[in-house]
Design a protein around this motif. Structure first.
Motif, PDB file in Angstrom:
ATOM      1  N   ARG A   1      70.596  55.515  83.365  1.00  0.00           N
ATOM      2  CA  ARG A   1      70.956  54.831  84.616  1.00  0.00           C
ATOM      3  C   ARG A   1      72.267  54.076  84.478  1.00  0.00           C
ATOM      4  O   ARG A   1      72.642  53.332  85.383  1.00  0.00           O
ATOM      5  CB  ARG A   1      69.841  53.850  85.003  1.00  0.00           C
ATOM      6  CG  ARG A   1      68.528  54.509  85.375  1.00  0.00           C
ATOM      7  CD  ARG A   1      67.394  53.488  85.370  1.00  0.00           C
ATOM      8  NE  ARG A   1      67.173  52.959  84.037  1.00  0.00           N
ATOM      9  CZ  ARG A   1      66.330  51.975  83.738  1.00  0.00           C
ATOM     10  NH1 ARG A   1      65.640  51.409  84.698  1.00  0.00           N
ATOM     11  NH2 ARG A   1      66.187  51.562  82.499  1.00  0.00           N
TER      12      ARG A   1
ATOM     13  N   ARG B   1      71.734  59.118  66.668  1.00  0.00           N
ATOM     14  CA  ARG B   1      70.430  59.077  67.320  1.00  0.00           C
ATOM     15  C   ARG B   1      69.444  58.261  66.504  1.00  0.00           C
ATOM     16  O   ARG B   1      68.661  57.488  67.053  1.00  0.00           O
ATOM     17  CB  ARG B   1      69.934  60.512  67.484  1.00  0.00           C
ATOM     18  CG  ARG B   1      68.703  60.637  68.313  1.00  0.00           C
ATOM     19  CD  ARG B   1      68.648  62.044  68.859  1.00  0.00           C
ATOM     20  NE  ARG B   1      67.363  62.371  69.426  1.00  0.00           N
ATOM     21  CZ  ARG B   1      67.062  63.560  69.916  1.00  0.00           C
ATOM     22  NH1 ARG B   1      67.966  64.523  69.894  1.00  0.00           N
ATOM     23  NH2 ARG B   1      65.883  63.800  70.441  1.00  0.00           N
TER      24      ARG B   1
ATOM     25  N   TYR C   1      68.453  60.828  78.446  1.00  0.00           N
ATOM     26  CA  TYR C   1      68.023  60.757  77.050  1.00  0.00           C
ATOM     27  C   TYR C   1      67.966  62.158  76.456  1.00  0.00           C
ATOM     28  O   TYR C   1      67.492  63.058  77.122  1.00  0.00           O
ATOM     29  CB  TYR C   1      66.634  60.104  76.998  1.00  0.00           C
ATOM     30  CG  TYR C   1      66.141  59.801  75.614  1.00  0.00           C
ATOM     31  CD1 TYR C   1      66.383  58.582  75.025  1.00  0.00           C
ATOM     32  CD2 TYR C   1      65.433  60.762  74.894  1.00  0.00           C
ATOM     33  CE1 TYR C   1      65.932  58.292  73.742  1.00  0.00           C
ATOM     34  CE2 TYR C   1      64.992  60.487  73.614  1.00  0.00           C
ATOM     35  CZ  TYR C   1      65.242  59.254  73.041  1.00  0.00           C
ATOM     36  OH  TYR C   1      64.803  58.984  71.778  1.00  0.00           O
ATOM     37  N   PRO C   2      68.390  62.362  75.220  1.00  0.00           N
ATOM     38  CA  PRO C   2      68.873  61.393  74.235  1.00  0.00           C
ATOM     39  C   PRO C   2      70.397  61.245  74.158  1.00  0.00           C
ATOM     40  O   PRO C   2      70.892  60.692  73.180  1.00  0.00           O
ATOM     41  CB  PRO C   2      68.357  61.978  72.931  1.00  0.00           C
ATOM     42  CG  PRO C   2      68.497  63.460  73.142  1.00  0.00           C
ATOM     43  CD  PRO C   2      68.240  63.692  74.609  1.00  0.00           C
TER      44      PRO C   2
ATOM     45  N   PRO D   1      58.689  61.698  74.077  1.00  0.00           N
ATOM     46  CA  PRO D   1      59.896  62.314  73.508  1.00  0.00           C
ATOM     47  C   PRO D   1      61.139  61.921  74.317  1.00  0.00           C
ATOM     48  O   PRO D   1      62.195  61.665  73.750  1.00  0.00           O
ATOM     49  CB  PRO D   1      59.607  63.811  73.623  1.00  0.00           C
ATOM     50  CG  PRO D   1      58.115  63.917  73.628  1.00  0.00           C
ATOM     51  CD  PRO D   1      57.616  62.675  74.333  1.00  0.00           C
ATOM     52  N   GLU D   2      61.005  61.851  75.614  1.00  0.00           N
ATOM     53  CA  GLU D   2      62.067  61.320  76.484  1.00  0.00           C
ATOM     54  C   GLU D   2      61.536  60.043  77.131  1.00  0.00           C
ATOM     55  O   GLU D   2      60.788  60.100  78.097  1.00  0.00           O
ATOM     56  CB  GLU D   2      62.407  62.344  77.583  1.00  0.00           C
ATOM     57  CG  GLU D   2      63.472  61.860  78.556  1.00  0.00           C
ATOM     58  CD  GLU D   2      63.524  62.682  79.841  1.00  0.00           C
ATOM     59  OE1 GLU D   2      62.615  63.514  80.066  1.00  0.00           O
ATOM     60  OE2 GLU D   2      64.478  62.493  80.612  1.00  0.00           O
ATOM     61  N   PRO D   3      61.906  58.883  76.591  1.00  0.00           N
ATOM     62  CA  PRO D   3      61.426  57.629  77.213  1.00  0.00           C
ATOM     63  C   PRO D   3      61.917  57.527  78.667  1.00  0.00           C
ATOM     64  O   PRO D   3      62.990  58.037  78.996  1.00  0.00           O
ATOM     65  CB  PRO D   3      62.068  56.540  76.345  1.00  0.00           C
ATOM     66  CG  PRO D   3      62.455  57.213  75.067  1.00  0.00           C
ATOM     67  CD  PRO D   3      62.775  58.627  75.437  1.00  0.00           C
TER      68      PRO D   3
ATOM     69  N   ALA E   1      62.069  47.083  71.952  1.00  0.00           N
ATOM     70  CA  ALA E   1      60.828  47.257  72.719  1.00  0.00           C
ATOM     71  C   ALA E   1      59.682  46.460  72.111  1.00  0.00           C
ATOM     72  O   ALA E   1      58.736  46.101  72.817  1.00  0.00           O
ATOM     73  CB  ALA E   1      60.457  48.733  72.799  1.00  0.00           C
TER      74      ALA E   1
ATOM     75  N   MET F   1      66.264  50.779  69.640  1.00  0.00           N
ATOM     76  CA  MET F   1      65.363  50.819  70.800  1.00  0.00           C
ATOM     77  C   MET F   1      63.959  50.342  70.416  1.00  0.00           C
ATOM     78  O   MET F   1      63.320  49.602  71.166  1.00  0.00           O
ATOM     79  CB  MET F   1      65.270  52.248  71.360  1.00  0.00           C
ATOM     80  CG  MET F   1      66.511  52.726  72.090  1.00  0.00           C
ATOM     81  SD  MET F   1      66.410  54.508  72.485  1.00  0.00           S
ATOM     82  CE  MET F   1      65.150  54.491  73.787  1.00  0.00           C
TER      83      MET F   1
ATOM     84  N   PRO G   1      62.050  54.861  82.360  1.00  0.00           N
ATOM     85  CA  PRO G   1      61.906  53.482  82.824  1.00  0.00           C
ATOM     86  C   PRO G   1      60.545  53.229  83.467  1.00  0.00           C
ATOM     87  O   PRO G   1      60.043  54.062  84.210  1.00  0.00           O
ATOM     88  CB  PRO G   1      63.033  53.315  83.849  1.00  0.00           C
ATOM     89  CG  PRO G   1      63.518  54.677  84.182  1.00  0.00           C
ATOM     90  CD  PRO G   1      63.118  55.593  83.076  1.00  0.00           C
TER      91      PRO G   1
ATOM     92  N   ALA H   1      57.621  54.427  76.446  1.00  0.00           N
ATOM     93  CA  ALA H   1      58.596  54.293  75.356  1.00  0.00           C
ATOM     94  C   ALA H   1      58.322  55.289  74.239  1.00  0.00           C
ATOM     95  O   ALA H   1      59.233  55.647  73.495  1.00  0.00           O
ATOM     96  CB  ALA H   1      58.578  52.864  74.808  1.00  0.00           C
TER      97      ALA H   1
ATOM     98  N   SER I   1      70.253  56.115  75.641  1.00  0.00           N
ATOM     99  CA  SER I   1      68.908  55.568  75.752  1.00  0.00           C
ATOM    100  C   SER I   1      68.535  55.279  77.199  1.00  0.00           C
ATOM    101  O   SER I   1      67.368  55.113  77.518  1.00  0.00           O
ATOM    102  CB  SER I   1      68.807  54.269  74.953  1.00  0.00           C
ATOM    103  OG  SER I   1      69.818  53.365  75.381  1.00  0.00           O
TER     104      SER I   1
END
Lengths: 525, 525
Positions: A476, A243, A469-470, B257-259, A254, A250, B261, B254, A473
């Protein structure tokens, strides 16, 4: 000599001068020859330059060419013969049968993607023919296909030195999609990486693919891997690991001027939910299956069953007793690296240090260099309170949570983070209860199993190795199975292009013989 | 009275107490009644709580139910009649014909997604049947479908007060996918938003959908919109607007805690590439089409042609002269808001202030409250050097770049950021040159047009309204057309589930009659 310690940059092999990486014999802890020269910024730049230069030509190779290339990679890996298996056994500590199986899976994966490329359905061709007489406005001719994202950075995984490393799932999917690949080898198996890398490099040459289609880098630290993700010519990242490692990538992706997708498969404790009737009727049998899954490959699977939820009572006592008995017979095992073993032992110690956690059983002792399986139990209130109990302990450790009732189990599941898998054990009489729990499981996991365990991930069309997540990442997407090709594609629409300029997949006479969606209706090839 | 200035939280309408939003009459600049009460954290929390509560039930509504719901929304919007058009005209400054057309598009979009839901292909059903006798290991039964991501936050766009706002493309796609929607209304058209929101709210009730399927919030500042993206019950974001706004939401998403889309459609200058033969043969005609596209809707389209590339010479001089002549006849126009008009005028002034940029023509003058079209020209070296020339000026302004030759044009395109569209104008004799440029265009844009302009985005199956960053935050997706449903889905694999527990789409007898991929082979319904 097949292992020279060299970087593979396009068609060349060269020695890196930016530090060194050494393989470690997993069983003995001894340093292995040769030293691998780490890549510097210049070699990284060259690999990315070549990948970018290869991209337009490689992504438009004919399906038959690209399929043959993937098959050639598979053949070249097989042609490495036993030398690959033996090197890999030493570097990973994994036994021969497992690695021969994993080689089969790696080759099978490449062949599956070869068939996917040939079938062409991944192009998702859609055609809305022109309607010149439509009122009030005519409709243009619209044609859509998927195109490759661009060069992909692949980070090899420690726990699948063949199937999720240099020529593993991400590489196969990216190459199938039409993306050149730059691999950052995992330092736990550099020799295996170089051997497989040379097999890919050879296939590039033999099949006449553009030189930059593939490169392999060693990184003596972390800077080259991070710079690879930041390089503007890289358009997507595939990663399997921790993680901390995944989220670091990530963040880099980003923060780029042009952010890019990162597909990081990171952590999962893969809850196993025992329903009352199944537990009463088959608790001992389930316990045996559970322990077999738990200790498989020293527990070093992303889908390892790290958590068991069941209603407290005598049936659960019997399950724990049977699991403890089976676990106590589990031999100690060499783990992939001394670092992974140390982290496992620290994780087991941390679990055991909780006042509310009871040690139920340990596997056999194999001395300081070997890892012992471990089974713990706790109650739902403690699990709810102490967040540390939810952290993945990578290895053969699992925690049984005694729940008050089914609602308590479901509530715990609701409170959990995203998972790769969730397994439920049910008998017919449990169906109604299981049906109520399914929506929770669907929201929490990428794969739901009945009366089985998540280890043993089939490489096929309907597989999802992913999850919210987690666990990954990006929930989808899947990293295993033919659908993984989609992660490296994006759609482009072509409006009113003359037939002479259309890519083959979109030409009126369908020369690629692909399935198309025409005005919203599926038209098979 | 249909416009009360109220928030719509699930089935209720209530007045927000966190500041106020007022509509402005776009033409006169006058403040319009009523005041809209801004949502506070409590109303936001309630909308998200309801959406989360609705999610499991809504996502499993039968296709027929969900399709009928989408159709009912369309009917209810039409039933608002002329009151909607009139309110929208005042709030947006857009003319009646445009808004009637946009209403038709909005309704058509809902109906398209209704047909997509009925067809069921978006579920992407894949079945790998069990192979119990396979050696060395049997294969489990594996079945995959797409499930809804979760509640979606939709940010209405200023420039499509109907088609990309409360019940616009993102909302239609999310609802079709099975995601409840919480809309943050654009403050440029709050009355239009409330009217359409009530039409959706009514459809929820009439069709018996779960109450939390839809909510509508007004935000007097930015805090509620930002908190909406940060809320743990929101699982995806749809946004159309500025680059600053979109990237702000990307950062919030982003950092969760949970990114999650974010699908942000942000900025694009939509290059138009004039090839030599077409320019020589049809320059005047292309110029007229170009100006028509440029001034359409006061240039307030994401696909507005903000950049023209052509080889310098007499043919280009003729093109510029013809375009200037046409542009000079373009009437001044009311823009969507005073703020957008001010930004447009500042952008035009900034373009004109470059020493190397020549003002070629302005549209008619309509006074301080109206926007005038503008056409500029520059040379390739200046365009290459001065990055400010690449920034989108939202409105009817465009810049012609005089290039040395085709290679110069392609080089400029290579240096550009991601675009929604790229248009090429070609004759038969230009095909060979165009073919060489296509790979660049494919990498730079989501839609490539021949002999047309990007304005007028068809809502169909093969449309891509997307493109590489920063045209959008995620070039793997489209915001217009039936493929947009995919952005709100994720795959789940079901392993060895008894038929009684399988969702209908995956049941053996295919009760939903959907196309399936069985062992890798497309089997139409």
């Amino acid at each position: 000599m097949m292992v020279e310690g060299e970087l593979l940059i396009g068609g060349r092999a060269m020695r890196g001068n930016n530090g060194t990486v050494h393989a470690t014999d997993a069983a003995s802890g001894e340093r292995m020859a040769p030293a691998f020269g780490g890549a510097g910024m210049q070699e990284l730049d060259e690999a990315c330059r070549l990948a970018w230069g290869a991209f337009d030509a490689y992504r438009e190779t004919a399906p038959e060419q690209r399929a043959a290339f993937l098959e050639r990679i598979a053949e070249n890996i097989l042609a490495l013969g036993d030398a690959l298996i033996e090197r890999c056994m030493r570097e990973s500590g994994l036994p021969r049968a497992r690695l021969e199986g994993e080689r089969g899976r790696t080759v099978g994966q490449l062949r599956l993607f070869s068939s996917v490329v040939r079938a062409g359905d991944f192009l998702d061709v859609r055609i809305d023919p022109a309607q010149p007489d439509r009122k009030p406005l005519p409709r243009s001719d619209l044609r859509l296909r998927q195109v490759a994202l661009g060069p992909v950075a692949v980070f090899g995984a420690s726990n699948f030195p063949l199937a999720f490393s240099v020529a593993g799932g991400d590489t196969a999917a990216a190459l199938a999609a039409g993306c050149p690949v730059v691999v950052k080898a995992h330092s736990a198996h550099p020799g295996t990486s170089e051997m497989v890398g040379r097999a890919v490099q050879r296939a590039v040459r033999e099949c006449g693919m553009p030189e930059g289609t593939f490169s392999l880098l060693f990184d003596a630290g972390r800077e080259i891997g991070q710079a690879l993700v930041a390089d503007p010519r890289i358009k997507a990242v595939g990663f399997t690991g921790s993680r901390a490692g995944g989220t670091a990538l990530m963040r880099i992706a980003a923060a780029r001027p042009e952010p890019i997708p990162v597909y990081a498969e990171m952590s999962s404790i893969n809850p196993v939910v025992l329903f009352p009737h199944a537990l009463a009727a088959r608790g001992v049998q389930i316990a045996q299956g559970f322990v077999s899954s738990l200790v498989l490959g020293a527990g070093q699977f992303c889908t390892n069953p790290g958590l068991v939820l069941a209603v407290d009572g005598q049936d659960l006592d019997r399950f724990i007793a049977a699991a403890s008995e089976a676990l106590a017979q589990a031999p100690a095992a060499t783990m992939l690296t001394p670092g992974i073993r140390d982290a496992y032992q620290a994780g087991v110690a941390a679990l055991g240090s909780h006042d509310t956690v009871k040690l139920e059983a340990r596997g056999k002792d194999g001395g300081a260099t070997q890892a012992r399986a471990a089974l713990f139990s706790t109650d739902a209130a403690s699990f709810r309170r102490e967040r540390g109990l939810r952290e993945e302990v990578f290895g053969a450790a699992s925690l049984v949570v005694r729940c008050a009732n089914l609602a308590d189990m479901q509530d715990l599941l609701e409170s959990m983070e995203g998972q790769l898998t969730a397994a439920i054990h049910i008998d017919d009489a449990d169906h109604a209860d299981a049906r109520r729990m399914l929506p929770t499981l669907e929201r929490r996991a990428g794969r739901i199993l009945v009366n089985g365990f998540g280890t043993g991930v089939e490489v096929s069309h309907a597989m999802v190795h992913g999850g919210p997540y987690p666990a990954t990442s990006d929930g989808r997407s899947t990293s295993v199975g033919s659908m993984a090709i989609q992660r490296f594609l994006r759609p482009v629409c072509y409006q009113d292009l003359p037939a002479a300029l259309l890519p083959p997949a979109l030409q009126p006479d369908n020369p690629m013989q692909v399935t198309r969606l025409v005005d919203g209706v599926v038209v098979p090839a």
